[in-house]
Scaffold this active site. Sequence first.
Site, PDB file in Angstrom:
ATOM      1  N   GLY A  14      64.658  48.351  15.328  1.00 36.60           N
ATOM      2  CA  GLY A  14      64.314  47.313  14.351  1.00 36.60           C
ATOM      3  C   GLY A  14      65.356  47.227  13.256  1.00 36.60           C
ATOM      4  N   GLY A  69      62.090  44.421  17.336  1.00 35.01           N
ATOM      5  CA  GLY A  69      63.457  44.945  17.373  1.00 35.01           C
ATOM      6  C   GLY A  69      64.168  44.460  18.633  1.00 35.01           C
ATOM      7  N   VAL A 112      54.543  53.178  21.100  1.00 37.36           N
ATOM      8  CA  VAL A 112      54.066  54.392  20.405  1.00 37.36           C
ATOM      9  C   VAL A 112      52.547  54.538  20.405  1.00 37.36           C
ATOM     10  CG1 VAL A 112      56.083  54.564  18.883  1.00 37.36           C
ATOM     11  CG2 VAL A 112      54.045  53.286  18.108  1.00 37.36           C
ATOM     12  N   LYS A 121      46.552  49.233  15.852  1.00 35.68           N
ATOM     13  CA  LYS A 121      46.738  50.297  16.853  1.00 35.68           C
ATOM     14  C   LYS A 121      48.103  50.958  16.682  1.00 35.68           C
ATOM     15  CE  LYS A 121      44.026  48.636  20.789  1.00 35.68           C
ATOM     16  NZ  LYS A 121      44.171  47.988  22.105  1.00 35.68           N
ATOM     17  N   THR A 122      49.119  50.146  16.452  1.00 38.10           N
ATOM     18  CA  THR A 122      50.467  50.710  16.314  1.00 38.10           C
ATOM     19  C   THR A 122      50.525  51.662  15.131  1.00 38.10           C
ATOM     20  OG1 THR A 122      51.552  48.858  17.388  1.00 38.10           O
ATOM     21  CG2 THR A 122      52.897  50.125  15.858  1.00 38.10           C
ATOM     22  N   ASN A 174      49.815  59.834  17.576  1.00 39.14           N
ATOM     23  CA  ASN A 174      50.713  60.345  18.623  1.00 39.14           C
ATOM     24  C   ASN A 174      51.939  61.035  18.028  1.00 39.14           C
ATOM     25  OD1 ASN A 174      49.123  59.540  20.803  1.00 39.14           O
ATOM     26  ND2 ASN A 174      49.940  57.454  20.747  1.00 39.14           N
ATOM     27  N   TYR A 197      47.717  45.350   8.633  1.00 38.17           N
ATOM     28  CA  TYR A 197      48.926  46.092   8.235  1.00 38.17           C
ATOM     29  C   TYR A 197      48.601  47.051   7.096  1.00 38.17           C
ATOM     30  CZ  TYR A 197      53.839  46.672   6.731  1.00 38.17           C
ATOM     31  OH  TYR A 197      55.083  47.174   6.387  1.00 38.17           O
ATOM     32  N   ARG A 214      60.241  36.497   6.741  1.00 34.66           N
ATOM     33  CA  ARG A 214      60.291  37.130   5.428  1.00 34.66           C
ATOM     34  C   ARG A 214      61.173  36.298   4.507  1.00 34.66           C
ATOM     35  NH1 ARG A 214      60.624  43.544   6.768  1.00 34.66           N
ATOM     36  NH2 ARG A 214      61.585  42.897   8.714  1.00 34.66           N
TER      37      ARG A 214
HETATM   38  P1  NAD Z   1      61.085  45.626  12.151  1.00 30.88           P
HETATM   39  O1  NAD Z   1      59.992  44.752  12.644  1.00 30.88           O
HETATM   40  O2  NAD Z   1      62.481  45.131  12.209  1.00 30.88           O
HETATM   41  O3  NAD Z   1      61.039  47.045  12.862  1.00 30.88           O
HETATM   42  C1  NAD Z   1      59.905  47.598  13.461  1.00 30.88           C
HETATM   43  C2  NAD Z   1      60.306  48.147  14.808  1.00 30.88           C
HETATM   44  O4  NAD Z   1      59.156  48.757  15.427  1.00 30.88           O
HETATM   45  C3  NAD Z   1      60.790  47.069  15.774  1.00 30.88           C
HETATM   46  O5  NAD Z   1      61.968  47.483  16.401  1.00 30.88           O
HETATM   47  C4  NAD Z   1      59.631  46.927  16.770  1.00 30.88           C
HETATM   48  O6  NAD Z   1      60.050  46.462  18.033  1.00 30.88           O
HETATM   49  C5  NAD Z   1      59.091  48.340  16.781  1.00 30.88           C
HETATM   50  N1  NAD Z   1      57.693  48.426  17.236  1.00 30.88           N
HETATM   51  C6  NAD Z   1      56.649  47.656  16.824  1.00 30.88           C
HETATM   52  N2  NAD Z   1      55.523  48.048  17.474  1.00 30.88           N
HETATM   53  C7  NAD Z   1      55.885  49.085  18.288  1.00 30.88           C
HETATM   54  C8  NAD Z   1      55.181  49.895  19.222  1.00 30.88           C
HETATM   55  N3  NAD Z   1      53.854  49.737  19.425  1.00 30.88           N
HETATM   56  N4  NAD Z   1      55.872  50.839  19.910  1.00 30.88           N
HETATM   57  C9  NAD Z   1      57.197  51.016  19.714  1.00 30.88           C
HETATM   58  N5  NAD Z   1      57.915  50.275  18.841  1.00 30.88           N
HETATM   59  C10 NAD Z   1      57.262  49.320  18.151  1.00 30.88           C
HETATM   60  O7  NAD Z   1      60.704  45.994  10.638  1.00 30.88           O
HETATM   61  P2  NAD Z   1      61.467  46.868   9.554  1.00 30.88           P
HETATM   62  O8  NAD Z   1      61.608  46.026   8.339  1.00 30.88           O
HETATM   63  O9  NAD Z   1      62.665  47.519  10.129  1.00 30.88           O
HETATM   64  O10 NAD Z   1      60.366  47.969   9.225  1.00 30.88           O
HETATM   65  C11 NAD Z   1      60.455  49.292   9.712  1.00 30.88           C
HETATM   66  C12 NAD Z   1      59.329  50.125   9.101  1.00 30.88           C
HETATM   67  O11 NAD Z   1      59.428  50.114   7.670  1.00 30.88           O
HETATM   68  C13 NAD Z   1      57.939  49.599   9.435  1.00 30.88           C
HETATM   69  O12 NAD Z   1      57.088  50.693   9.677  1.00 30.88           O
HETATM   70  C14 NAD Z   1      57.503  48.892   8.165  1.00 30.88           C
HETATM   71  O13 NAD Z   1      56.115  48.907   8.003  1.00 30.88           O
HETATM   72  C15 NAD Z   1      58.209  49.700   7.098  1.00 30.88           C
HETATM   73  N6  NAD Z   1      58.425  48.903   5.893  1.00 30.88           N
HETATM   74  C16 NAD Z   1      59.389  47.924   5.858  1.00 30.88           C
HETATM   75  C17 NAD Z   1      59.570  47.153   4.716  1.00 30.88           C
HETATM   76  C18 NAD Z   1      60.628  46.089   4.615  1.00 30.88           C
HETATM   77  O14 NAD Z   1      60.704  45.428   3.591  1.00 30.88           O
HETATM   78  N7  NAD Z   1      61.482  45.889   5.586  1.00 30.88           N
HETATM   79  C19 NAD Z   1      58.733  47.355   3.619  1.00 30.88           C
HETATM   80  C20 NAD Z   1      57.743  48.331   3.708  1.00 30.88           C
HETATM   81  C21 NAD Z   1      57.608  49.108   4.839  1.00 30.88           C
HETATM   82  N1  UDP Z   2      57.759  33.449   0.585  1.00 30.67           N
HETATM   83  C1  UDP Z   2      58.160  32.170   0.238  1.00 30.67           C
HETATM   84  N2  UDP Z   2      58.786  31.413   1.188  1.00 30.67           N
HETATM   85  C2  UDP Z   2      59.056  31.867   2.437  1.00 30.67           C
HETATM   86  C3  UDP Z   2      58.656  33.185   2.789  1.00 30.67           C
HETATM   87  C4  UDP Z   2      57.999  33.950   1.829  1.00 30.67           C
HETATM   88  O1  UDP Z   2      57.957  31.711  -0.894  1.00 30.67           O
HETATM   89  O2  UDP Z   2      59.635  31.111   3.233  1.00 30.67           O
HETATM   90  C5  UDP Z   2      57.094  34.284  -0.434  1.00 30.67           C
HETATM   91  C6  UDP Z   2      55.781  34.924   0.022  1.00 30.67           C
HETATM   92  O3  UDP Z   2      54.699  34.044  -0.218  1.00 30.67           O
HETATM   93  C7  UDP Z   2      55.738  36.163  -0.860  1.00 30.67           C
HETATM   94  C8  UDP Z   2      57.197  36.536  -1.043  1.00 30.67           C
HETATM   95  O4  UDP Z   2      57.944  35.379  -0.726  1.00 30.67           O
HETATM   96  O5  UDP Z   2      55.179  35.849  -2.122  1.00 30.67           O
HETATM   97  C9  UDP Z   2      57.647  37.689  -0.164  1.00 30.67           C
HETATM   98  O6  UDP Z   2      57.234  37.399   1.164  1.00 30.67           O
HETATM   99  P1  UDP Z   2      57.646  38.273   2.424  1.00 30.67           P
HETATM  100  O7  UDP Z   2      56.993  37.653   3.602  1.00 30.67           O
HETATM  101  O8  UDP Z   2      59.112  38.463   2.458  1.00 30.67           O
HETATM  102  O9  UDP Z   2      57.048  39.736   2.161  1.00 30.67           O
HETATM  103  P2  UDP Z   2      55.768  40.326   1.411  1.00 30.67           P
HETATM  104  O10 UDP Z   2      56.332  40.950   0.210  1.00 30.67           O
HETATM  105  O11 UDP Z   2      54.804  39.239   1.058  1.00 30.67           O
HETATM  106  O12 UDP Z   2      55.213  41.271   2.399  1.00 30.67           O
END
Ligand code: NAD
Ligand code: UDP
Length: 315
Positions: A16, A42, A63, A95-96, A103, A149, A190
């Site tokens: 990811g 990812g 997972v 579930k994830t 797990n 989530y 996002r």
């Molecule tokens: P992402 O969606 O790019 O990455 C998540 C990865 O998990 C992907 O590669 C996806 O294919 C894999 N995945 C999903 N379900 C799966 C499963 N059942 N089995 C195996 N792989 C699985 O998102 P990201 O932004 O890289 O986020 C990574 C982690 O960080 C996540 O746990 C997310 O909750 C956490 N996180 C991210 C942010 C952010 O702003 N990016 C903020 C808070 C928390």
């Molecule tokens: N948002 C927006 N326009 C978009 C996508 C998101 O105004 O095209 C806003 C959304 O409503 C939130 C903030 O941007 O208030 C951040 O959204 P995001 O989905 O990136 O992550 P969140 O922090 O809500 O998980």
Amino acid sequence: MSSLLAKKVLVTGGAGFIGSHLCERLVARGDDVLCVDNFFTGTKSNVAHLLDAKNFELLRHDVTFPLYVEVDEIYNLACPASPVHYQYDPVQTTKTSVHGAINALGLAKRTGAKILQSSTSEVYGDPEVHPQPESYKGNVNPIGPRACYDEGKRCAETLFFDYHRQHNTPIRVCRIFNTYGPRMHPDDGRVVSNFIMQSLQGIPITLYGDGSQTRSFCYVDDLVEGMMRMMDADDTNTGPMNLGNPDEFTIRQLAELVIEMTGAKSEIVLKPLPQDDPMQRCPDISLAKLAIDWEPAIPLRDGLERTIAYFKSIL
Ligand code: NAD
Ligand code: UDP
């Protein structure tokens, strides 16, 4: 052949956005990295540049099913992170988070591995305390569209601390705030990826609500540094520990900055605010500063520059 002395590190969700940057850093420092992903959000292309490295291995695996491997450290990142993706199949999202944590923790218990959970600022829900310290218990709607989530991640935190208390498992729980950078999925909905893609394509920028809601954006390199420092710190650093950039912006300010930096001709159009969208979010990072000497170094403008360059390159 990778060194017999190298640490064996499992990264779930390693293909990811954040996971691919983490794998890159771990491979570069010589760890023996096993990246596990079901490619829901990812992609193989996120880690294609690592496939030739002798100390990197990629495994397709979901997972929610157990995994039997021998490892020293586990970074548990598998879980879709964008609201659009995690609400696509909410039952699978819970579930994830929950089965995935069970797990991964079972694997940590059997192997004696240290395990880090990528939790989230979403555990604070729509916060009534601002900025959010780790002691704030949150304001989450347990039956809303974000609950799969938020509550999944909250339950995962519970499991981590119960494994720690019950089985002495060495845990690290970091609460990640909005993170952005290259390899975000262009269609993941996002805000940073949406605004940049819309600007580069000259189509309207979709501002949800009136744009007065706030977020604090952390560049991915800063975040990965914080996660690795937390893993490397001693076992008293269980967290939960906030990792994020404390510079807070309204979403309208972000839209205006992206328009300015891309030179876009896009207009801003207002769309309804999604249900349970948090109105404010900003981390209190005092704990991370004190415990792991960490704070973000990359300001929003610099991080956006690199991210815009990435999206230009894939368009
Ligand atoms: P992402 O969606 O790019 O990455 C998540 C990865 O998990 C992907 O590669 C996806 O294919 C894999 N995945 C999903 N379900 C799966 C499963 N059942 N089995 C195996 N792989 C699985 O998102 P990201 O932004 O890289 O986020 C990574 C982690 O960080 C996540 O746990 C997310 O909750 C956490 N996180 C991210 C942010 C952010 O702003 N990016 C903020 C808070 C928390
Ligand atoms: N948002 C927006 N326009 C978009 C996508 C998101 O105004 O095209 C806003 C959304 O409503 C939130 C903030 O941007 O208030 C951040 O959204 P995001 O989905 O990136 O992550 P969140 O922090 O809500 O998980």
